[in-house]
Design a protein around this motif. Structure first.
Motif, mmCIF file in Angstrom:
data_model
loop_
_atom_site.group_PDB
_atom_site.id
_atom_site.type_symbol
_atom_site.label_atom_id
_atom_site.label_comp_id
_atom_site.label_asym_id
_atom_site.label_seq_id
_atom_site.Cartn_x
_atom_site.Cartn_y
_atom_site.Cartn_z
ATOM 1 N N PHE A 457 0.847 -1.183 0.000
ATOM 2 C CA PHE A 457 0.000 0.000 0.000
ATOM 3 C C PHE A 457 0.887 1.240 0.000
ATOM 4 C CE2 PHE A 457 -2.578 -3.361 1.716
ATOM 5 C CZ PHE A 457 -3.865 -3.093 1.277
ATOM 6 N N ASN A 458 0.806 2.018 -1.076
ATOM 7 C CA ASN A 458 1.585 3.247 -1.165
ATOM 8 C C ASN A 458 0.853 4.390 -0.486
ATOM 9 O OD1 ASN A 458 3.513 1.892 -2.802
ATOM 10 N ND2 ASN A 458 2.209 2.225 -4.592
ATOM 11 N N ASP A 459 1.609 5.383 -0.035
ATOM 12 C CA ASP A 459 1.013 6.500 0.695
ATOM 13 C C ASP A 459 0.134 7.384 -0.179
ATOM 14 O OD1 ASP A 459 2.239 5.625 2.950
ATOM 15 O OD2 ASP A 459 3.731 7.226 3.068
ATOM 16 N N ASP A 460 0.283 7.292 -1.504
ATOM 17 C CA ASP A 460 -0.510 8.151 -2.378
ATOM 18 C C ASP A 460 -1.852 7.549 -2.757
ATOM 19 O OD1 ASP A 460 0.249 6.152 -4.089
ATOM 20 O OD2 ASP A 460 1.180 7.454 -5.576
ATOM 21 N N GLY A 461 -2.238 6.458 -2.086
ATOM 22 C CA GLY A 461 -3.532 5.850 -2.368
ATOM 23 C C GLY A 461 -3.504 4.838 -3.495
ATOM 24 N N THR A 462 -2.314 4.469 -3.953
ATOM 25 C CA THR A 462 -2.181 3.406 -4.943
ATOM 26 C C THR A 462 -1.550 2.186 -4.275
ATOM 27 O OG1 THR A 462 0.041 4.095 -5.658
ATOM 28 C CG2 THR A 462 -1.855 5.092 -6.788
ATOM 29 N N GLY A 463 -1.518 1.092 -4.988
ATOM 30 C CA GLY A 463 -0.900 -0.105 -4.445
ATOM 31 C C GLY A 463 -0.534 -1.085 -5.531
ATOM 32 N N GLU A 464 0.322 -2.036 -5.178
ATOM 33 C CA GLU A 464 0.731 -3.079 -6.113
ATOM 34 C C GLU A 464 0.539 -4.448 -5.482
ATOM 35 O OE1 GLU A 464 2.550 0.580 -6.517
ATOM 36 O OE2 GLU A 464 3.691 -0.831 -5.300
ATOM 37 N N TRP A 465 0.201 -5.406 -6.319
ATOM 38 C CA TRP A 465 0.208 -6.809 -5.936
ATOM 39 C C TRP A 465 1.549 -7.392 -6.392
ATOM 40 C CZ3 TRP A 465 -3.271 -8.313 -2.625
ATOM 41 C CH2 TRP A 465 -4.551 -7.750 -2.615
ATOM 42 N N ILE A 466 2.346 -7.850 -5.451
ATOM 43 C CA ILE A 466 3.686 -8.336 -5.736
ATOM 44 C C ILE A 466 3.660 -9.856 -5.787
ATOM 45 C CG2 ILE A 466 6.093 -8.290 -4.983
ATOM 46 C CD1 ILE A 466 5.271 -5.857 -3.214
ATOM 47 N N ALA A 467 4.148 -10.405 -6.882
ATOM 48 C CA ALA A 467 4.101 -11.856 -7.068
ATOM 49 C C ALA A 467 5.055 -12.559 -6.112
ATOM 50 C CB ALA A 467 4.452 -12.206 -8.503
ATOM 51 N N MET A 468 4.530 -13.540 -5.384
ATOM 52 C CA MET A 468 5.351 -14.408 -4.531
ATOM 53 C C MET A 468 5.772 -15.615 -5.360
ATOM 54 S SD MET A 468 5.484 -13.015 -1.458
ATOM 55 C CE MET A 468 5.890 -11.629 -2.518
ATOM 56 N N ASP A 469 6.579 -15.342 -6.370
ATOM 57 C CA ASP A 469 6.904 -16.351 -7.372
ATOM 58 C C ASP A 469 8.413 -16.523 -7.460
ATOM 59 O OD1 ASP A 469 6.187 -18.103 -9.679
ATOM 60 O OD2 ASP A 469 7.333 -16.591 -10.768
ATOM 61 N N TYR A 470 8.895 -17.704 -7.137
ATOM 62 C CA TYR A 470 10.333 -17.977 -7.100
ATOM 63 C C TYR A 470 10.989 -17.764 -8.457
ATOM 64 C CZ TYR A 470 14.686 -20.569 -6.387
ATOM 65 O OH TYR A 470 16.010 -20.922 -6.307
ATOM 66 N N ASP A 471 10.370 -18.234 -9.516
ATOM 67 C CA ASP A 471 10.991 -18.193 -10.836
ATOM 68 C C ASP A 471 11.116 -16.775 -11.383
ATOM 69 O OD1 ASP A 471 11.372 -20.938 -10.940
ATOM 70 O OD2 ASP A 471 9.426 -21.304 -11.863
#
Length: 744
Positions: A457-471
């Motif tokens: 969650f970014n402070d500017d009201g945006t966000g990212e889904w970060i892949a929990m992917d080893y490869d």
């Protein structure tokens, strides 16, 4: 959602007012003064204060149309006269017409005028006619420590019911008006209401008697009591039917069954067969006995039940002995075993359940890998008792609170997952395959392949889904166990087993106990209940929490110090696609007492004259009239009716001392944020579930741990049977006396 087709936009006057407010917020936000908002000097160069954040969000929302536009005006506190300037067709009607109740501390279920409730199934009630119901006399005379009690409980409704998911009959696409299957989780046990351990209540903490030694000793002396305890947890699947408005159990239904801590369950997905889930009892690592601490849950579009394993660490002891035995080892397996445990730590000595007294698998020193076989999402088919349930390892291992599914734009299925602990994370799993509405069988292993994401969650009201992917993530492939050169992960299986550590590495945002996460079926927006976090501070403070250091300071997504009452976050996936990898977010609610003299009632999140926010500061999605709002604390489970209203049940201290309860709030339209209380529960209980029948004519709730500050023979509640009866966790139904949609 940048456009709502068929709705009229704001008129010019309202647009100008929105822009003026946004400009004012932006100008105030840059002032480096302790008396204004969140000064930039205190938040670091990459952070933005609330005023700046809300200015951006207000401008973004000002482009919305129709009902969404009206909701935006609520956020910035636009007056009623401004509301009148919006065309009538643009105003979403408030579908809630019941008369709200007052909060209460009475030991009774209270519902609005014109509504009724009944007990559908309660602890110890038998699912089959060949097993008798558990009686109060048996509870009081020590019967629960016998072999007969353990055997009976395998056919009886378990203890401390949490999730409730309804599946209509005859099939998952039926209307379910009069018949269905209910799946219910059984989270844990209140031993003080089950066994006589000889424990003295702790006056400072009567809910948490942790005399572990006496529990282990008791179960050594009474091994059948341990078997009874193992049978009390897990899941109940039961057919229910509606008769004269009220729902009741269908005895001897072909669907009725129990899943317990002794039930064989398959492991599936990437972690199945991993070296770290292999034990003496399961050398191939594809089968595990039982499920434990099943909290909230969910259902799938193909009609299966998802059960979330939460605080499973409670069941395991012996970690101090394991650390002593392996602490000096240079073997990479030993080093990783300890590291995997440190992010979800078993009890140092005896477990809180004491079941290792009769079964070594609950002793982490003797069977180190057993705990890695818990903390997953369990999927079962309520319509078919033949196949074993499966633990879906692709969804990650942590303290799962929920598993909420929604079909994304491209047909993939997104599953939202909260990790219920202080400073833990929000996750989302997106399937690799797509939902096949025409072929139910084709979906049955859909949850074994896909991508698990964690939220930043970014402070500017945006966000990212970060892949929990080893490869695909170099950071996961290059990471080493702290203080060693041993690779942190060797493959995706290890990432999923130790996914909390992977999320740390990838920079996820620690949240205030992210519990239930639900998608609004009308708007597609996603809501996360952050139940509470009293460890939040006003200044930077590094603390060791579950195997890593965390800064306890309040931040933009978790804005309150000593966050006793919790908050709710609203997430809008980019493109309205639940498979998106970016999103926008905002605070929907800062729970508490909006009429407290010790806090401020905020109608916009820039209404701050000092930072950070305090425990008693509240915000209700921009609603401006505090006088009509009830106090609410510790939002736990969320649910939605067919109109898109959010139903909230609570678990924890309420701001004005009332019992936990059920509340409802519109998320869109002119009454966005106008919270109302619908139900008040009994002494010492939490309310769980918030599940509707498809026609919305019945609301199902679970009443968990009623009267748990008492002891056998002297409970603090006599729910549900009254008199001098022993308290029983119970599934209840609430319906309109004259019929119709609940809440309307």
């Amino acid at each position: 959602m940048d456009d709502v087709k068929g709705k009229a936009p704001f008129d010019d006057a309202v647009q100008s007012r929105v822009k003026a407010i946004a400009d004012e917020l932006r100008s105030k936000a840059t002032v480096e003064d302790d008396g204004v908002d969140f000064p930039l000097a205190k938040r670091g160069t990459d952070a933005q204060p609330f005023g700046m954040l809300m200015a951006s969000q207000i401008e973004r929302r000002s482009f919305l149309k129709g009902a969404s536009a009206v909701a935006a005006m609520g956020v910035v506190g636009v007056s009623a006269s401004a509301l009148q300037s919006v065309p009538a067709e643009a105003q979403a009607a408030d579908s809630l017409t019941f008369t709200p109740i007052e909060g209460s501390d009475a030991d009774e279920i209270i519902v609005p005028e014109g509504y009724e409730w009944n007990s559908i199934i309660q602890w110890g009630q038998s699912l089959v006619s060949t097993t008798p119901n558990l009686t109060d006399a048996q509870i009081r005379d020590g019967f629960l420590a016998t072999a007969a009690a353990a055997e009976n409980m395998n056919n009886q409704f378990g203890y401390n019911c949490d999730a409730a998911e309804f599946f209509p009959l005859p099939g998952f696409d039926a209307d379910g008006a009069t018949s269905g299957i209910i799946c219910v989780n059984h989270e844990y046990m209140n031993y003080n209401l089950l066994f006589e351990f000889g424990e003295e209540p702790d006056p400072a903490n009567t809910r948490d008697r942790r005399n572990y030694d006496s529990r282990v000793e008791y179960f050594r002396a009474n091994p059948e009591a341990a078997r009874f305890a193992r049978a009390n947890v897990g899941i109940t699947v039961a057919e229910i039917e509606r008769v004269d408005g009220a729902w009741q159990l269908v005895l001897d239904s072909q669907f009725n069954r129990r899943i317990t801590l002794d039930t064989p369950i398959n492991l599936s997905g990437p972690a199945a067969g991993s070296d770290f889930v292999q034990t003496q009892g399961s050398s191939r690592g594809i089968t595990v006995l039982g499920t434990y601490n099943n909290c909230a849950g969910g259902n799938t579009p193909w009609g299966t039940y998802l059960s979330a394993e939460e605080n499973f660490d409670q069941i395991f002891g012996g970690f101090a002995a394991l650390e002593e035995r392996l602490g000096d080892s240079t073997d990479p397996v030993d080093i990783k075993t300890l590291d995997f445990h440190r992010r979800i730590v078993p009890r140092s000595g005896d477990s809180s359940l004491g079941l290792e007294a009769t079964w070594n698998r609950f002793d982490s020193n003797r069977v180190p890998n057993e705990a890695f076989r818990y903390g997953w999402i369990v999927e079962l088919d309520p319509y078919d008792p033949t196949p074993r349930p499966k633990k879906r390892t692709a969804l990650g291992r942590f303290k799962h609170e929920c598993a909420t599914t929604i079909v994304a734009t491209g047909g993939q299925v997104a599953v939202y997952l909260g990790d219920d602990a202080r400073f833990e994370y929000l996750y989302k799993f997106v399937t690799a395959g797509t939902f096949n509405a025409a072929n139910r069988a084709a979906n049955m292993d859909l949850l074994d392949e896909g991508t698990l994401y964690v939220a930043r969650f970014n402070d500017d009201g945006t966000g990212e889904w970060i892949a929990m992917d080893y490869d695909s993530q170099p950071a996961l492939r290059s990471a080493t166990v702290e203080g060693t050169d041993v690779p942190q992960f060797a493959n995706q299986a290890e990432v999923l087993i130790n996914v909390r550590r992977a999320a740390d590495i990838m920079g996820a945002t620690p949240m205030d106990r992210p519990e239930d996460v639900q998608a609004n079926p009308v708007t597609g927006k996603v809501y996360m209940a952050c139940t509470n976090n009293t460890r939040r501070t006003s200044e930077t403070r590094l603390s060791s929490r579950q195997g890593r250091e965390v800064d306890d300071i309040a931040d933009i997504p978790n804005p309150r110090t000593n966050n006793s009452f919790g908050h709710i976050v609203e997430i809008t996936e980019d493109g309205d696609d639940n498979a998106a990898t970016t999103f926008a977010w905002e605070i929907f609610m800062l729970a508490g007492d909006p009429n407290s003299e010790e806090g401020r009632f905020l109608t916009q999140l820039n209404d701050i004259d000092e930072a950070p926010l305090g425990t008693n500061d509240t915000y209700f999605a921009g609603w401006t009239d505090a006088s009509v709002l009830p106090a609410i604390g510790s939002p736990d489970n969320l649910g939605f009716d067919n109109q898109g209203n959010m139903w909230i049940v609570t678990d924890g201290r309420q701001p004005t001392g009332n019992n936990d309860g059920t509340f409802v709030v519109p998320t869109e339209g002119p009454t966005r944020g106008f919270l109302r209380q619908f139900m008040s529960s009994v002494n010492d209980s939490e309310v769980c579930g918030a599940e509707f029948t498809p026609d919305n004519e019945t609301l199902f709730l679970n009443i968990q741990h009623p009267g748990d500050s008492g002891v056998i023979g002297a409970p603090a509640s006599n729910f549900p049977n009254g008199g001098d009866s022993e308290p029983r966790p119970t599934l209840i139904g609430i319906w309109k006396t004259d019929g119709g949609v609940v809440g309307s």
